[in-house]
Design a protein around this motif. Structure first.
Motif, PDB file in Angstrom:
ATOM      1  N   GLN A   1       1.693   6.564  -6.808  1.00 53.80           N
ATOM      2  CA  GLN A   1       0.621   7.519  -7.148  1.00 53.80           C
ATOM      3  C   GLN A   1       1.148   8.944  -7.028  1.00 53.80           C
ATOM      4  OE1 GLN A   1      -2.537   6.602  -8.222  1.00 53.80           O
ATOM      5  NE2 GLN A   1      -2.663   8.729  -8.746  1.00 53.80           N
TER       6      GLN A   1
ATOM      7  N   PHE B   1      -0.668  -2.991  -9.413  1.00 51.90           N
ATOM      8  CA  PHE B   1      -1.310  -3.004  -8.105  1.00 51.90           C
ATOM      9  C   PHE B   1      -2.394  -4.079  -8.056  1.00 51.90           C
ATOM     10  CE2 PHE B   1      -2.686  -1.667  -4.085  1.00 51.90           C
ATOM     11  CZ  PHE B   1      -4.072  -1.695  -4.106  1.00 51.90           C
TER      12      PHE B   1
ATOM     13  N   LYS C   1       2.256   1.687  -3.394  1.00 54.94           N
ATOM     14  CA  LYS C   1       1.221   2.208  -4.308  1.00 54.94           C
ATOM     15  C   LYS C   1       1.070   3.701  -4.122  1.00 54.94           C
ATOM     16  CE  LYS C   1      -3.623   2.484  -5.155  1.00 54.94           C
ATOM     17  NZ  LYS C   1      -4.675   2.972  -4.350  1.00 54.94           N
TER      18      LYS C   1
ATOM     19  N   ARG D   1       0.836  -1.208   0.000  1.00 52.17           N
ATOM     20  CA  ARG D   1       0.000   0.000   0.000  1.00 52.17           C
ATOM     21  C   ARG D   1       0.870   1.258   0.000  1.00 52.17           C
ATOM     22  NH1 ARG D   1      -5.407  -1.209   3.589  1.00 52.17           N
ATOM     23  NH2 ARG D   1      -5.947  -3.107   2.466  1.00 52.17           N
TER      24      ARG D   1
END
Length: 186
Positions: free
Chosen positions: A52, A141, A48, A45
């Protein structure tokens, strides 16, 4: 799940201490596995989120670059337009120069249109590249999330089987207790 052979004791049955140690060991292994998977999930996470953020920075940089380039082109067009306006009064004074000024005006407009078209095409390319990068990140992802989900399901199945094993062990322990209390029945 691993199969464990327990040592028998003198009065039939298994060594209680060994059974209890095995149950505790199995429970600890399950807890450790869950913790490892939870950490991996948190790490993924975080990764990710970092990706992002990178994507957002790339988008901002590309948008900023495109705006700057568009502004430079706009200034260039305005400069060419101003130059054209300076030549227009002279063209009216000279009949033979009028065609040349008309050509210059057409060329300036064509160049402005070409520059606008080139800028639009460039922005479309940048947007397409950003979308492609986003899709690649989303796919990576998704794949990772699927793998983690599968591993969590395996753990869930293992944990779901643990109460049955505990019940069976409880029955066996009750049998051992009964056998120890009344050795004639067994």
């Amino acid at each position: 799940m691993e199969t464990k052979n327990f040592r028998s004791v003198a009065f039939g049955g298994f060594d209680k201490e060994e059974v209890i140690q095995y149950i505790q060991k199995t429970a600890q292994e399950n807890t450790d596995t869950q913790e490892v998977l939870r950490k991996e999930n948190n790490d993924l996470r975080a990764e990710k989120e970092a990706l992002q953020n990178q994507l957002n920075l790339v988008r901002q940089e590309r948008e900023s670059s495109a705006r700057k380039e568009t502004e430079e082109l706009r200034e260039r067009v305005e400069s060419l337009t101003a130059e054209l306006e300076e030549l227009r009064p002279q063209a009216q004074s000279y009949q033979e120069v009028r065609e040349q000024v008309g050509d210059i005006e057409c060329q300036a407009r064509r160049r402005a249109n070409e520059l606008e078209s080139a800028t639009a095409a460039r922005m479309n390319t940048l947007v397409s590249d950003i979308q492609q990068q986003y899709q690649e990140l989303a796919a990576a992802f998704g794949s990772t999330a699927t793998q983690i989900t599968a591993e969590l399901r395996k753990i869930e199945v293992g944990l779901a089987q643990l109460p049955r094993a505990m019940d069976q062990t409880g029955k066996e322990l009750n049998g051992i207790v009964s056998a120890l209390k009344d050795p004639k029945k067994h």
